[in-house]
Motif scaffolding. Structure first.
Motif, PDB file in Angstrom:
ATOM      1  N   VAL A 198       0.853  -1.187   0.000  1.00 47.38           N
ATOM      2  CA  VAL A 198       0.000   0.000   0.000  1.00 47.38           C
ATOM      3  C   VAL A 198       0.888   1.235   0.000  1.00 47.38           C
ATOM      4  N   GLU A 199       0.749   2.051  -1.041  1.00 47.33           N
ATOM      5  CA  GLU A 199       1.564   3.255  -1.181  1.00 47.33           C
ATOM      6  C   GLU A 199       0.959   4.472  -0.499  1.00 47.33           C
ATOM      7  N   GLU A 200      -0.369   4.539  -0.469  1.00 41.09           N
ATOM      8  CA  GLU A 200      -1.008   5.723   0.090  1.00 41.09           C
ATOM      9  C   GLU A 200      -2.446   5.403   0.488  1.00 41.09           C
ATOM     10  N   VAL A 201      -2.853   6.012   1.589  1.00 39.14           N
ATOM     11  CA  VAL A 201      -4.243   5.964   2.029  1.00 39.14           C
ATOM     12  C   VAL A 201      -4.691   7.409   2.194  1.00 39.14           C
ATOM     13  N   SER A 202      -5.728   7.809   1.467  1.00 42.40           N
ATOM     14  CA  SER A 202      -6.106   9.223   1.492  1.00 42.40           C
ATOM     15  C   SER A 202      -7.615   9.392   1.429  1.00 42.40           C
ATOM     16  N   GLU A 203      -8.089  10.450   2.076  1.00 48.59           N
ATOM     17  CA  GLU A 203      -9.499  10.796   1.997  1.00 48.59           C
ATOM     18  C   GLU A 203      -9.836  11.220   0.560  1.00 48.59           C
ATOM     19  N   SER A 204     -11.019  10.833   0.104  1.00 47.71           N
ATOM     20  CA  SER A 204     -11.485  11.238  -1.215  1.00 47.71           C
ATOM     21  C   SER A 204     -12.921  11.729  -1.101  1.00 47.71           C
ATOM     22  N   ARG A 205     -13.476  12.205  -2.184  1.00 45.12           N
ATOM     23  CA  ARG A 205     -14.847  12.704  -2.153  1.00 45.12           C
ATOM     24  C   ARG A 205     -15.842  11.598  -1.821  1.00 45.12           C
ATOM     25  N   THR A 206     -15.466  10.378  -2.135  1.00 45.92           N
ATOM     26  CA  THR A 206     -16.377   9.251  -1.918  1.00 45.92           C
ATOM     27  C   THR A 206     -16.002   8.392  -0.718  1.00 45.92           C
ATOM     28  N   GLY A 207     -15.057   8.847   0.101  1.00 44.46           N
ATOM     29  CA  GLY A 207     -14.649   8.068   1.259  1.00 44.46           C
ATOM     30  C   GLY A 207     -13.144   8.061   1.420  1.00 44.46           C
ATOM     31  N   VAL A 208     -12.547   6.878   1.304  1.00 41.52           N
ATOM     32  CA  VAL A 208     -11.099   6.728   1.458  1.00 41.52           C
ATOM     33  C   VAL A 208     -10.559   5.902   0.297  1.00 41.52           C
ATOM     34  N   ALA A 209      -9.490   6.397  -0.318  1.00 43.44           N
ATOM     35  CA  ALA A 209      -8.851   5.683  -1.415  1.00 43.44           C
ATOM     36  C   ALA A 209      -7.597   4.971  -0.907  1.00 43.44           C
TER      37      ALA A 209
END
Length: 379
Positions: free
Chosen positions: A171-182
């Protein structure tokens, strides 16, 4: 238990905590997906080292006792469900000076919480040499855990309940997105992205890589474990030589583990070196350190051979107050972090996982984990 609403949850790191969280979520009907960089039950993280201690008379204090008792029931239930030997309930010993602060805490916690235990004579466990002023206390509710086996068992239950797991996944990145978490990850050389309503990150020594805000709060330290042989392996088996800790004067301070196939494991409790980069754990152990371990073993456990059979290095994440971290990441309300359990989180992982599953599903938990809040670290 059916969830209030159907949500998708990602779990990054399917080790000590992640395997238990994944199981808890799947049992509640949550669509849960785990991401594991290595194979299930690997020994590169905080669960490495073949065995772990379980004790109720806790040197970290009485606030943990209700959590520990619940965890003990959970371990036995998981063992029964899977048919795997995960917990060996042969007790846990505390040996050491009656004046030592850890020994006093253990005895006080045992008294306050009516823990099933007693002071025992040296003849009860003659493997130990007691010095003047030493005592030995047997916590009968304690025992030995098999971590790799336990991680695989919890993961298996999660899969049976409907969870999915991607191994060999970085896993390279965990980030908030408009639809939740990417969750952005690489697998077999290709980059992928999956979206979730919430994500729990429990990557052990790598927790600071996921959250820069935790890099200074969680110090990764190297644990050097040594295995020693006895002349009679049966004499050092769990039934005759319970797991425990030593707190005699001087450098006679270590945890000890019975022989489950590779010898008696010793973890000398001295200042650990830091690991600046978890990707580059130094496997080399200097001879001076080995002399210190061997001297302690020779003084306290004279029935063991002086030279270690094997020496291995592992990593664990420590916070300043030696309590773990559980909570929603500031600024990212749909991402939860679990980490920095300071060498004593494994035994409690079933209960910590239940608390996190509560937070995901209900926004609150009845478990007393307030002292693990991320706010104290991120403030």
């Amino acid at each position: 238990m059916a969830p209030v609403q159907q949500i998708r949850v990602g779990v990054v790191g399917v080790g000590t905590m992640g395997s238990q969280v994944l199981r808890q979520l799947a049992m509640r009907g949550i669509e849960a997906t785990g991401f594991e960089r290595f194979e299930l039950g690997h020994d590169r993280g905080a669960a490495g080292g073949q065995t772990r201690i379980f004790r109720i008379a806790y040197k970290e204090g009485g606030r943990y006792v209700p959590l520990l008792r619940a965890a003990r029931r959970a371990w036995l239930e998981l063992e029964e469900r899977t048919g795997q030997r995960l917990f060996e309930p042969h007790g846990a010993l505390t040996v050491g000076s009656a004046e030592d602060s850890d020994v006093r805490t253990v005895l006080e916690v045992a008294r306050q919480w009516s823990i099933d235990g007693e002071l025992v004579e040296e003849s009860a466990y003659p493997q130990h040499r007691l010095f003047e002023g030493d005592l030995a206390f047997l916590d009968r509710e304690g025992g030995l855990l098999h971590p790799a086996r336990a991680v695989r068992a919890a993961s298996s239950c999660a899969l049976e309940a409907g969870a999915s797991v991607h191994t060999g996944t970085y896993v390279e990145e965990v980030s908030e997105s408009r639809t939740g978490v990417a969750v952005h990850y690489r697998r077999e050389g290709r980059r992928h992205t999956e979206h979730f309503d919430q994500v729990i990150v429990c990557t052990g020594p790598w927790i600071g890589e996921a959250f820069p805000m935790l890099r200074r709060a969680v110090e990764v330290r190297r644990a050097v474990l040594c295995w020693f042989a006895g002349t009679d392996p049966g004499y050092w088996a769990p039934q005759r030589f319970p797991v425990g800790m030593r707190r005699s004067d001087g450098e006679n301070r270590f945890s000890f583990f019975p022989d489950v196939g590779d010898g008696v494991k010793i973890n000398l409790h001295v200042e650990k070196s830091t690991v600046p980069d978890p990707e580059r754990l130094d496997p080399v152990v200097d001879t001076g350190y080995l002399r210190r371990v061997t001297s302690a073993v020779t003084r306290c456990l004279p029935g063991l051979r002086a030279e270690p059979l094997s020496v291995r290095t592992y990593m664990e994440g420590y916070t300043e107050d030696n309590h773990g971290i559980i909570g929603r990441v500031p600024g990212s309300p749909n991402i939860l972090a679990m980490g920095g359990f300071s060498g004593h989180g494994f035994k409690l992982s079933p209960v910590f996982a239940e608390a996190v599953a509560d937070l995901v599903c209900e926004g609150r938990t009845e478990w007393s984990v307030e002292h693990l809040g991320i706010e104290r670290i991120a403030a």
